[in-house]
Design a protein around this motif. Structure first.
Motif, PDB file in Angstrom:
ATOM      1  N   ARG A 173       0.821  -1.223   0.128  1.00  0.00           N
ATOM      2  CA  ARG A 173       0.188   0.246  -0.110  1.00  0.00           C
ATOM      3  C   ARG A 173       0.939   1.307  -0.021  1.00  0.00           C
ATOM      4  O   ARG A 173       0.640   2.321  -0.690  1.00  0.00           O
TER       5      ARG A 173
ATOM      6  N   SER B 144      -5.295  -8.553  -4.827  1.00  0.00           N
ATOM      7  CA  SER B 144      -4.729  -8.627  -3.306  1.00  0.00           C
ATOM      8  C   SER B 144      -3.217  -8.603  -3.179  1.00  0.00           C
ATOM      9  O   SER B 144      -2.440  -7.980  -2.657  1.00  0.00           O
TER      10      SER B 144
ATOM     11  N   GLY C   2      -1.867  -5.242  -3.691  1.00  0.00           N
ATOM     12  CA  GLY C   2      -2.211  -4.567  -2.276  1.00  0.00           C
ATOM     13  C   GLY C   2      -3.390  -3.958  -2.431  1.00  0.00           C
ATOM     14  O   GLY C   2      -3.609  -3.055  -1.390  1.00  0.00           O
ATOM     15  N   LEU C   3      -4.461  -4.154  -3.164  1.00  0.00           N
ATOM     16  CA  LEU C   3      -5.601  -3.615  -3.103  1.00  0.00           C
ATOM     17  C   LEU C   3      -6.521  -4.416  -2.307  1.00  0.00           C
ATOM     18  O   LEU C   3      -6.815  -5.612  -2.330  1.00  0.00           O
ATOM     19  N   PRO C   4      -7.200  -3.560  -1.432  1.00  0.00           N
ATOM     20  CA  PRO C   4      -8.163  -4.358  -0.242  1.00  0.00           C
ATOM     21  C   PRO C   4      -9.440  -4.706  -1.054  1.00  0.00           C
ATOM     22  O   PRO C   4      -9.606  -4.145  -2.035  1.00  0.00           O
TER      23      PRO C   4
ATOM     24  N   ASN D   4      -4.055  -0.304   5.336  1.00  0.00           N
ATOM     25  CA  ASN D   4      -2.733  -0.834   5.576  1.00  0.00           C
ATOM     26  C   ASN D   4      -2.833  -2.415   5.798  1.00  0.00           C
ATOM     27  O   ASN D   4      -2.069  -2.961   5.404  1.00  0.00           O
TER      28      ASN D   4
ATOM     29  N   SER E 254      -4.130  -4.520   3.401  1.00  0.00           N
ATOM     30  CA  SER E 254      -3.507  -4.555   2.161  1.00  0.00           C
ATOM     31  C   SER E 254      -2.087  -5.605   2.432  1.00  0.00           C
ATOM     32  O   SER E 254      -1.942  -6.484   1.516  1.00  0.00           O
ATOM     33  N   GLU E 255      -1.462  -5.305   3.682  1.00  0.00           N
ATOM     34  CA  GLU E 255      -0.438  -6.118   3.820  1.00  0.00           C
ATOM     35  C   GLU E 255      -0.780  -7.587   3.969  1.00  0.00           C
ATOM     36  O   GLU E 255      -0.076  -8.531   3.584  1.00  0.00           O
TER      37      GLU E 255
END
Length: 350
Positions: free
Chosen positions: A111, A232, A235-237, A281, A284-285
């Motif tokens: 992110r 994912s 990093g896209l929620p 964050n 995302s992580e």
């Protein structure tokens, strides 16, 4: 055509993708063994679906002959559990497939990386608003996809004055349902907040995953889509409705936000991410982590390869009884008739 091709090639093994369609028919009636079936979800998980009569008969054909395949690779554990009642003669294994993972992609997925000026430049390149919170809906548009609930939830957020924007990528669609969605946008003066794309090439779609702020999916039945893994990993929620097969991978408020599929639930999830950068964050992580650990294509491909080698070495071949073969040919004849007008207009609830 496929039967003749199979007989001409005389393969040692047949792999059928999307069991229940023409290639599956051909594999069954070619009398070539062994056959490996790859199940995505929609080919067996059809609860509460409304389908054309011909598709209903296809599903019956699938249920009749799927038990006689030597090996089944199921994308989710939910499929495996469902098929426990189908009296399978062969073996079934969980192979979610996943996505190709590279160190470079992982390094550039987070992110924080997407919050810097590279994201701004990407939005400019894609002609997207630079300063808005962008919601992405990238699934086939149909009643079962419940994109109208996504749109209504988004509309409620607009009413609250939040700085949001919605991208709807129709991909394939039911025209009448897509028209309802577009009519809703027009009737509620949302043209400045919503953009439609008919189709985006997959190579370009990755750029949109990196440029947007959240992906929303609301299908009522689904094999786990590659869309989730692909987004994912970048990093896209993700916001999704509560389906059992997702629980193999995604936990609520850990690597996704899960709701009840209503416009209210979707609205609350979008607001949570809009207002909570720490939650963004975290999801995302953890999303990147779950894909790397549970959806690594290379790892699952090796498992699938070993299963095929073991099948060939075992020489296992499951014979289809004669009465089943006769039943299957009757099914094929009925399916062909029901694909023609006016029978192709008949809809059946499965």
């Amino acid at each position: 055509v496929y039967i003749n091709l199979i007989k001409y090639l005389n393969p040692d093994l047949i792999i059928v993708h999307f069991c229940g369609y023409d290639r599956f028919h051909s594999a069954v009636f070619s009398n070539k063994k062994p056959v490996v079936g790859i199940l995505m979800g929609g080919d067996v998980d059809t609860h509460s679906c409304v389908t054309p009569l011909s598709t209903f008969l296809e599903l019956k054909f699938t249920k009749c002959f799927l038990p006689y395949l030597e090996l089944l690779a199921a994308k989710t554990n939910k499929i495996i559990k469902k098929l426990e009642d189908w009296n399978l003669k062969g073996k079934i294994v969980h192979i979610p497939w996943g996505v190709k993972i590279s160190e470079e992609l992982i390094h550039n997925s987070g992110r924080k990386e997407r919050e810097d000026k590279s994201k701004e430049r990407l939005r400019e390149q894609l002609d997207l608003p630079r300063d808005k919170f962008i919601v992405l809906s990238n699934r086939n548009v149909a009643e079962s996809g419940r994109q109208m609930e996504i749109l209504k939830g988004f509309h409620n957020i607009v009413k609250q004055g939040l700085n949001v924007y919605l991208l709807i990528v129709a991909r394939t669609n039911i025209p009448s349902y897509l028209k309802k969605i577009k009519d809703y946008v027009k009737e509620n003066n949302l043209e400045d907040y919503v953009r439609f794309y008919d189709y985006i090439p997959q190579t370009d779609m990755f750029k949109y995953y990196s440029a947007c702020d959240v992906l929303v999916s609301n299908w009522i039945h689904d094999g786990l889509p590659q869309t989730f893994f692909e987004s994912s990993l970048r990093g896209l929620p993700i916001i999704m409705n509560d389906l059992p097969q997702y629980k193999d991978f995604y936990k609520n408020e850990i690597c996704a936000l899960i709701n009840d599929g209503t416009s209210e639930g979707i609205m609350q999830n979008i607001k949570t991410l809009y207002e909570n950068g720490n939650m963004i964050n975290k999801i995302s992580e953890n999303g990147i982590k779950v894909v790397c650990e549970k959806a690594n294509f290379d790892s699952w491909a090796e498992i699938f390869h070993n299963e095929i080698l073991n099948l060939l070495e075992s020489g296992r071949m499951i014979e289809i009884p004669l009465f089943k073969q006769i039943t299957g040919k009757l099914f094929i004849a009925l399916i062909a008739v029901c694909r023609r007008w006016p029978l192709n207009k008949i809809m059946i609830r499965v």
